[in-house]
Design an enzyme around this catalytic site. Sequence first.
Site, mmCIF file in Angstrom:
data_model
loop_
_atom_site.group_PDB
_atom_site.id
_atom_site.type_symbol
_atom_site.label_atom_id
_atom_site.label_comp_id
_atom_site.label_asym_id
_atom_site.label_seq_id
_atom_site.Cartn_x
_atom_site.Cartn_y
_atom_site.Cartn_z
ATOM 1 N N ASP A 8 10.841 -4.496 -5.217
ATOM 2 C CA ASP A 8 10.667 -4.231 -3.710
ATOM 3 C C ASP A 8 10.890 -5.560 -2.919
ATOM 4 O O ASP A 8 10.340 -6.881 -2.774
ATOM 5 C CB ASP A 8 9.295 -4.004 -3.524
ATOM 6 C CG ASP A 8 9.085 -3.625 -1.669
ATOM 7 O OD1 ASP A 8 9.543 -4.305 -1.036
ATOM 8 O OD2 ASP A 8 7.388 -2.916 -1.841
ATOM 9 N N LYS B 79 12.364 -5.691 7.392
ATOM 10 C CA LYS B 79 11.608 -7.262 7.530
ATOM 11 C C LYS B 79 13.455 -8.196 7.722
ATOM 12 O O LYS B 79 14.112 -8.596 8.530
ATOM 13 C CB LYS B 79 11.068 -6.665 5.688
ATOM 14 C CG LYS B 79 9.423 -6.652 5.966
ATOM 15 C CD LYS B 79 10.101 -5.403 6.126
ATOM 16 C CE LYS B 79 7.901 -5.062 6.514
ATOM 17 N NZ LYS B 79 8.056 -3.104 6.152
ATOM 18 N N ALA C 297 11.750 -5.995 0.657
ATOM 19 C CA ALA C 297 11.328 -6.182 1.507
ATOM 20 C C ALA C 297 11.762 -7.959 2.320
ATOM 21 O O ALA C 297 12.322 -7.589 3.528
ATOM 22 C CB ALA C 297 10.448 -5.219 2.296
ATOM 23 N N ASP D 113 0.856 -0.947 -0.143
ATOM 24 C CA ASP D 113 -0.244 0.010 -0.368
ATOM 25 C C ASP D 113 0.765 1.107 0.060
ATOM 26 O O ASP D 113 0.159 2.422 -0.823
ATOM 27 C CB ASP D 113 -0.777 0.156 0.923
ATOM 28 C CG ASP D 113 -0.829 -0.906 2.315
ATOM 29 O OD1 ASP D 113 -0.334 -1.930 2.191
ATOM 30 O OD2 ASP D 113 -1.686 -0.422 3.267
HETATM 31 N N1 F0G Z 1 6.855 -3.440 1.012
HETATM 32 C C1 F0G Z 1 6.342 -4.170 1.333
HETATM 33 C C2 F0G Z 1 6.218 -5.502 -0.066
HETATM 34 C C3 F0G Z 1 6.552 -4.634 2.852
HETATM 35 O O1 F0G Z 1 5.208 -4.535 3.280
HETATM 36 C C4 F0G Z 1 6.015 -2.347 3.320
HETATM 37 C C5 F0G Z 1 5.727 -2.657 4.740
HETATM 38 C C6 F0G Z 1 6.990 -1.831 2.770
HETATM 39 C C7 F0G Z 1 7.105 -2.440 1.027
HETATM 40 C C8 F0G Z 1 7.487 -0.479 3.482
HETATM 41 O O2 F0G Z 1 8.396 -0.701 3.964
HETATM 42 O O3 F0G Z 1 7.667 -0.074 6.230
HETATM 43 O O4 F0G Z 1 9.887 0.029 6.263
HETATM 44 O O5 F0G Z 1 8.509 1.727 4.986
HETATM 45 N N2 F0G Z 1 5.208 -3.330 5.115
HETATM 46 C C9 F0G Z 1 4.456 -3.380 6.423
HETATM 47 C C10 F0G Z 1 3.747 -4.645 6.984
HETATM 48 C C11 F0G Z 1 4.223 -2.105 7.088
HETATM 49 O O6 F0G Z 1 3.045 -4.715 7.617
HETATM 50 O O7 F0G Z 1 3.570 -5.256 5.914
HETATM 51 P P1 F0G Z 1 7.905 0.297 5.430
#
Ligand code: F0G
Length: 465
Positions: free
Chosen positions: A214, A257, A216, A124
């Site tokens: 991405d 992560k 993460a 998101d």
């Molecule tokens: N991309 C992915 C796939 C993510 O899951 C998240 C964050 C972000 C980018 C953004 O990173 O929080 O460091 O700015 N996911 C968390 C979740 C918040 O709960 O899935 P960030």
Amino acid sequence: MHTIIEPFRIKMTEPLLISSRDQREQWLREAQFNSFLLSADRITIDLLTDSGTGAMSTKQWAALMMGDESYAGSQSWFNFQSTVKEITGFKHIFPVHQGRAAERILSQTRLKPGDIIPNNGHFDTTRANIEFVKAEAVDLVIPEAKDLSCDHPFKGNMDVESLKSLIEAKGPEKIPFVMMTITNNTFGGQPVSLENIKAVKEILTLYKIPLILDAARFAENAFLIHEREAGQSTKSLLEIAGEIFSLADGATMSAKKDGLSNTGGFFACNNNQWAEDFKNMLILTEGFPTYGGLAGRDLEAIAVGLKEALEMEYQVYRHATVEYMKNKLSEIGIPLILPAGGHAIYIDARNFLSQIPSSDFPGISLVNAMYLEGGIRGVEMGSVMFGKRDPETGAETPAPFELVRLTFPRRVYTQSHFDYVVEVLKRVWENRENLPIYKITKQPPFLRHFSAHFTPTTRRGSAST
Ligand code: F0G
């Protein structure tokens, strides 16, 4: 050995609250029946997110003490840079304070109104940053991902044919880059195969469109490739990760992560012009390029954490936890997204509470029941988070799925904690026909899940005011 153990022992403990049902009822009422508004010390097991909630290792804490806090050119920066380079192979590396900072700067430096960014599943914040500059974020996940129980090993994959058609229909000049999110959090934390990344890259090479990852959860994705993809089981996770990154032109990363860190992230790329533009915006809004909004000690902790996330014993244990939960909950009959993803279990709340329609937010009933039953916090990913509400008429368009995510912080909870979660969920399951629905009493115009107020009611029908 048959028993997979946590590949660590515990040196420092943090007390967990054991509360009574009466206390939880009062606390949830005080939080307006929105678990985001609960004070964290009123939660027993917190499965809200795996982001920044992991436990650091002794090596990370030791590295933290070596943090060099020089404004420019600190030793910690050089350690961070060389680790990220070793893993990703990218030429330019920029630290940022978390993943979305990389997404924001990338969007603001590369996109213009009307541009289109395809992704196998935009997270998101990625979508929001793209839409903020009036570009369009398009999800092109394979159709199997939308069948919650379809047992495809790489349900996070991008639909290559749809990507091709979109490029043909809109023209490559409208698409400054394509993103792939590994693992695909939006569609159940599902992995992407190496074969799929290669197929996407092949098409993009044809049209000269860069590929941005991405990353993460790149290490979890590498592990699931190792486990599930033909011909990959003899490689190390570092080798698989290296191959993934070699197919891309850049990456955004939330180190919260698979950096096994409590904060931080980076952007990395090969293109000199992209790097120059990114650097200038980074200096303006985050910090000097050798710290990017992080302390030297954060850079050190991430450098160690990125390597630890690629250790096989760690990933074997982590995935065993997810599988353990999947099996236990499936035995009870609780409907889940299958197969289990890399970092979480996703409960299908629409099937769990089949008597509650989307308009009455079944995910909220389930999340609140888990808290009341045993102090567990999960997160609704359904019509409260992703549904659309017309600000004029108040009419609701429901989300495609009503999910509740139980996300696993890294190296934090033990098997008995998860046994407790299973027991609580079993009780909620057995009592599922008696759960109340929750009506929204107050909501902001966007991102309402964070701050909406709810009230329980037994009345069925239109729940929103
Ligand atoms: N991309 C992915 C796939 C993510 O899951 C998240 C964050 C972000 C980018 C953004 O990173 O929080 O460091 O700015 N996911 C968390 C979740 C918040 O709960 O899935 P960030």
